[in-house]
Design a protein around this motif. Structure first.
Motif, PDB file in Angstrom:
ATOM      1  N   ILE A 159       0.849  -1.198   0.000  1.00  0.00           N
ATOM      2  CA  ILE A 159       0.000   0.000   0.000  1.00  0.00           C
ATOM      3  C   ILE A 159       0.886   1.250   0.000  1.00  0.00           C
ATOM      4  CG2 ILE A 159      -1.719   1.340   1.281  1.00  0.00           C
ATOM      5  CD1 ILE A 159      -2.825  -1.381   2.311  1.00  0.00           C
ATOM      6  N   SER A 160       1.935   1.239   0.805  1.00  0.00           N
ATOM      7  CA  SER A 160       2.846   2.390   0.872  1.00  0.00           C
ATOM      8  C   SER A 160       3.425   2.714  -0.500  1.00  0.00           C
ATOM      9  CB  SER A 160       4.002   2.118   1.835  1.00  0.00           C
ATOM     10  OG  SER A 160       3.504   1.814   3.110  1.00  0.00           O
ATOM     11  N   GLU A 161       3.758   1.676  -1.243  1.00  0.00           N
ATOM     12  CA  GLU A 161       4.345   1.877  -2.569  1.00  0.00           C
ATOM     13  C   GLU A 161       3.326   2.410  -3.574  1.00  0.00           C
ATOM     14  OE1 GLU A 161       6.142  -1.877  -3.589  1.00  0.00           O
ATOM     15  OE2 GLU A 161       7.578  -1.704  -1.939  1.00  0.00           O
ATOM     16  N   ASN A 162       2.068   2.014  -3.402  1.00  0.00           N
ATOM     17  CA  ASN A 162       1.036   2.407  -4.376  1.00  0.00           C
ATOM     18  C   ASN A 162       0.292   3.693  -4.010  1.00  0.00           C
ATOM     19  OD1 ASN A 162       1.550   0.124  -5.947  1.00  0.00           O
ATOM     20  ND2 ASN A 162       0.167  -1.123  -4.716  1.00  0.00           N
ATOM     21  N   ILE A 163       0.551   4.219  -2.835  1.00  0.00           N
ATOM     22  CA  ILE A 163      -0.278   5.322  -2.328  1.00  0.00           C
ATOM     23  C   ILE A 163      -0.131   6.603  -3.152  1.00  0.00           C
ATOM     24  CG2 ILE A 163       1.270   6.340  -0.573  1.00  0.00           C
ATOM     25  CD1 ILE A 163      -2.461   5.490  -0.090  1.00  0.00           C
ATOM     26  N   SER A 164       1.002   6.778  -3.817  1.00  0.00           N
ATOM     27  CA  SER A 164       1.166   7.986  -4.632  1.00  0.00           C
ATOM     28  C   SER A 164       0.318   7.913  -5.906  1.00  0.00           C
ATOM     29  CB  SER A 164       2.634   8.191  -4.985  1.00  0.00           C
ATOM     30  OG  SER A 164       3.131   7.045  -5.625  1.00  0.00           O
ATOM     31  N   GLN A 165       0.041   6.694  -6.370  1.00  0.00           N
ATOM     32  CA  GLN A 165      -0.841   6.479  -7.532  1.00  0.00           C
ATOM     33  C   GLN A 165      -1.886   5.425  -7.163  1.00  0.00           C
ATOM     34  OE1 GLN A 165      -0.766   7.934 -10.712  1.00  0.00           O
ATOM     35  NE2 GLN A 165       0.636   9.358  -9.717  1.00  0.00           N
ATOM     36  N   PRO A 166      -2.804   5.752  -6.248  1.00  0.00           N
ATOM     37  CA  PRO A 166      -3.733   4.714  -5.777  1.00  0.00           C
ATOM     38  C   PRO A 166      -4.756   4.312  -6.832  1.00  0.00           C
ATOM     39  CG  PRO A 166      -4.358   6.828  -4.863  1.00  0.00           C
ATOM     40  CD  PRO A 166      -3.108   7.063  -5.685  1.00  0.00           C
ATOM     41  N   GLY A 167      -4.847   3.022  -7.109  1.00  0.00           N
ATOM     42  CA  GLY A 167      -5.864   2.536  -8.036  1.00  0.00           C
ATOM     43  C   GLY A 167      -7.100   2.130  -7.261  1.00  0.00           C
ATOM     44  N   PRO A 168      -8.159   1.722  -7.966  1.00  0.00           N
ATOM     45  CA  PRO A 168      -9.403   1.316  -7.285  1.00  0.00           C
ATOM     46  C   PRO A 168      -9.200   0.117  -6.358  1.00  0.00           C
ATOM     47  CG  PRO A 168      -9.572   1.028  -9.687  1.00  0.00           C
ATOM     48  CD  PRO A 168      -8.261   1.677  -9.423  1.00  0.00           C
ATOM     49  N   ASN A 169      -8.162  -0.693  -6.631  1.00  0.00           N
ATOM     50  CA  ASN A 169      -7.942  -1.895  -5.813  1.00  0.00           C
ATOM     51  C   ASN A 169      -6.834  -1.735  -4.774  1.00  0.00           C
ATOM     52  OD1 ASN A 169      -9.824  -3.051  -7.542  1.00  0.00           O
ATOM     53  ND2 ASN A 169      -8.234  -3.668  -8.984  1.00  0.00           N
ATOM     54  N   CYS A 170      -6.431  -0.515  -4.577  1.00  0.00           N
ATOM     55  CA  CYS A 170      -5.308  -0.198  -3.694  1.00  0.00           C
ATOM     56  C   CYS A 170      -5.380  -0.897  -2.321  1.00  0.00           C
ATOM     57  CB  CYS A 170      -5.249   1.317  -3.520  1.00  0.00           C
ATOM     58  SG  CYS A 170      -3.933   1.910  -2.472  1.00  0.00           S
ATOM     59  N   PHE A 171      -6.587  -0.976  -1.753  1.00  0.00           N
ATOM     60  CA  PHE A 171      -6.726  -1.516  -0.396  1.00  0.00           C
ATOM     61  C   PHE A 171      -7.357  -2.904  -0.351  1.00  0.00           C
ATOM     62  CE2 PHE A 171      -6.841   3.143   0.008  1.00  0.00           C
ATOM     63  CZ  PHE A 171      -5.753   3.327   0.852  1.00  0.00           C
ATOM     64  N   ASN A 172      -7.588  -3.514  -1.530  1.00  0.00           N
ATOM     65  CA  ASN A 172      -8.332  -4.782  -1.562  1.00  0.00           C
ATOM     66  C   ASN A 172      -7.739  -5.869  -0.670  1.00  0.00           C
ATOM     67  OD1 ASN A 172     -10.060  -3.560  -3.310  1.00  0.00           O
ATOM     68  ND2 ASN A 172      -9.848  -5.061  -4.948  1.00  0.00           N
ATOM     69  N   ARG A 173      -6.426  -6.052  -0.773  1.00  0.00           N
ATOM     70  CA  ARG A 173      -5.798  -7.124  -0.005  1.00  0.00           C
ATOM     71  C   ARG A 173      -5.930  -6.877   1.503  1.00  0.00           C
ATOM     72  NH1 ARG A 173       0.368  -8.991  -1.128  1.00  0.00           N
ATOM     73  NH2 ARG A 173       0.707 -10.119   0.809  1.00  0.00           N
ATOM     74  N   ALA A 174      -5.647  -5.645   1.913  1.00  0.00           N
ATOM     75  CA  ALA A 174      -5.767  -5.293   3.327  1.00  0.00           C
ATOM     76  C   ALA A 174      -7.221  -5.429   3.786  1.00  0.00           C
ATOM     77  CB  ALA A 174      -5.276  -3.863   3.562  1.00  0.00           C
ATOM     78  N   GLN A 175      -8.144  -5.019   2.914  1.00  0.00           N
ATOM     79  CA  GLN A 175      -9.563  -5.104   3.282  1.00  0.00           C
ATOM     80  C   GLN A 175      -9.990  -6.563   3.458  1.00  0.00           C
ATOM     81  OE1 GLN A 175     -12.446  -3.546   0.486  1.00  0.00           O
ATOM     82  NE2 GLN A 175     -13.961  -3.221   2.091  1.00  0.00           N
ATOM     83  N   ARG A 176      -9.494  -7.437   2.574  1.00  0.00           N
ATOM     84  CA  ARG A 176      -9.812  -8.867   2.712  1.00  0.00           C
ATOM     85  C   ARG A 176      -9.247  -9.436   4.016  1.00  0.00           C
ATOM     86  NH1 ARG A 176      -8.814  -9.265  -2.762  1.00  0.00           N
ATOM     87  NH2 ARG A 176      -6.698 -10.006  -2.400  1.00  0.00           N
ATOM     88  N   LEU A 177      -8.038  -9.039   4.348  1.00  0.00           N
ATOM     89  CA  LEU A 177      -7.414  -9.515   5.597  1.00  0.00           C
ATOM     90  C   LEU A 177      -8.230  -9.080   6.811  1.00  0.00           C
ATOM     91  CD1 LEU A 177      -3.640  -8.759   4.876  1.00  0.00           C
ATOM     92  CD2 LEU A 177      -4.638 -11.023   5.199  1.00  0.00           C
ATOM     93  N   ILE A 178      -8.639  -7.814   6.802  1.00  0.00           N
ATOM     94  CA  ILE A 178      -9.395  -7.261   7.928  1.00  0.00           C
ATOM     95  C   ILE A 178     -10.783  -7.895   7.998  1.00  0.00           C
ATOM     96  CG2 ILE A 178     -10.483  -5.150   8.816  1.00  0.00           C
ATOM     97  CD1 ILE A 178      -7.405  -5.471   9.388  1.00  0.00           C
ATOM     98  N   TYR A 179     -11.384  -8.146   6.830  1.00  0.00           N
ATOM     99  CA  TYR A 179     -12.688  -8.818   6.802  1.00  0.00           C
ATOM    100  C   TYR A 179     -12.551 -10.200   7.448  1.00  0.00           C
ATOM    101  CZ  TYR A 179     -17.108 -10.703   5.183  1.00  0.00           C
ATOM    102  OH  TYR A 179     -18.367 -11.263   5.148  1.00  0.00           O
ATOM    103  N   GLY A 180     -11.507 -10.917   7.057  1.00  0.00           N
ATOM    104  CA  GLY A 180     -11.259 -12.252   7.618  1.00  0.00           C
ATOM    105  C   GLY A 180     -11.068 -12.209   9.121  1.00  0.00           C
TER     106      GLY A 180
END
Length: 135
Positions: free
Chosen positions: A88-109
């Motif tokens: 996320i840190s690497e992508n934050i300067s150019q955030p795409g629509p899926n920028c947080f998907n992985r983190a969101q899935r982890l938190i959902y779990g």
């Protein structure tokens, strides 16, 4: 007061709970008692982020989510692995629509397997269930 059907549906799945505005609020109250409401707040922020259409809106929202939840020492730092945080840190300067998907899935779990089962046993939920069944 939550409708009977809603209260019963919350017990079916975390999705049912999160689809309902009242359910979100009750779940947040419960999470506050466990000092883990950042999980839900992050998840909701991500859902909101996915609805952003303009690049500017996405950029502003992504930065806010990053500062509030993701960066090390964030005020509401979520519990994610360092690889995901780094990504996320690497992508934050150019955030795409899926920028947080992985983190969101982890938190959902985390919520689904950890907080949600405790929520169903909690006094908060049990009291609502009792009221609902009495009607």
């Amino acid at each position: 007061m939550a409708p009977v059907d809603d209260v019963l549906a919350w017990g079916v799945s975390l999705d049912h709970l999160l689809e309902c505005k009242t359910g979100q609020l009750v779940f947040e109250d419960f999470l506050k008692t466990e000092y883990s409401e950042e999980n839900l707040l992050f998840w909701l922020a991500c859902e909101n982020y996915k609805k952003k259409t303009s690049d500017t809106e996405m950029m502003v929202a992504a930065k806010r989510i990053f500062v509030e939840f993701v960066q090390v020492d964030a005020p509401r730092q979520i519990n994610i692995d360092c690889v995901t945080r780094e990504e996320i840190s690497e992508n934050i300067s150019q955030p795409g629509p899926n920028c947080f998907n992985r983190a969101q899935r982890l938190i959902y779990g985390l919520m689904e397997n950890d907080c949600y089962p405790r929520f169903l046993k909690s006094e908060i939920y049990q009291a609502l269930l009792e009221q609902a069944e009495r009607r």
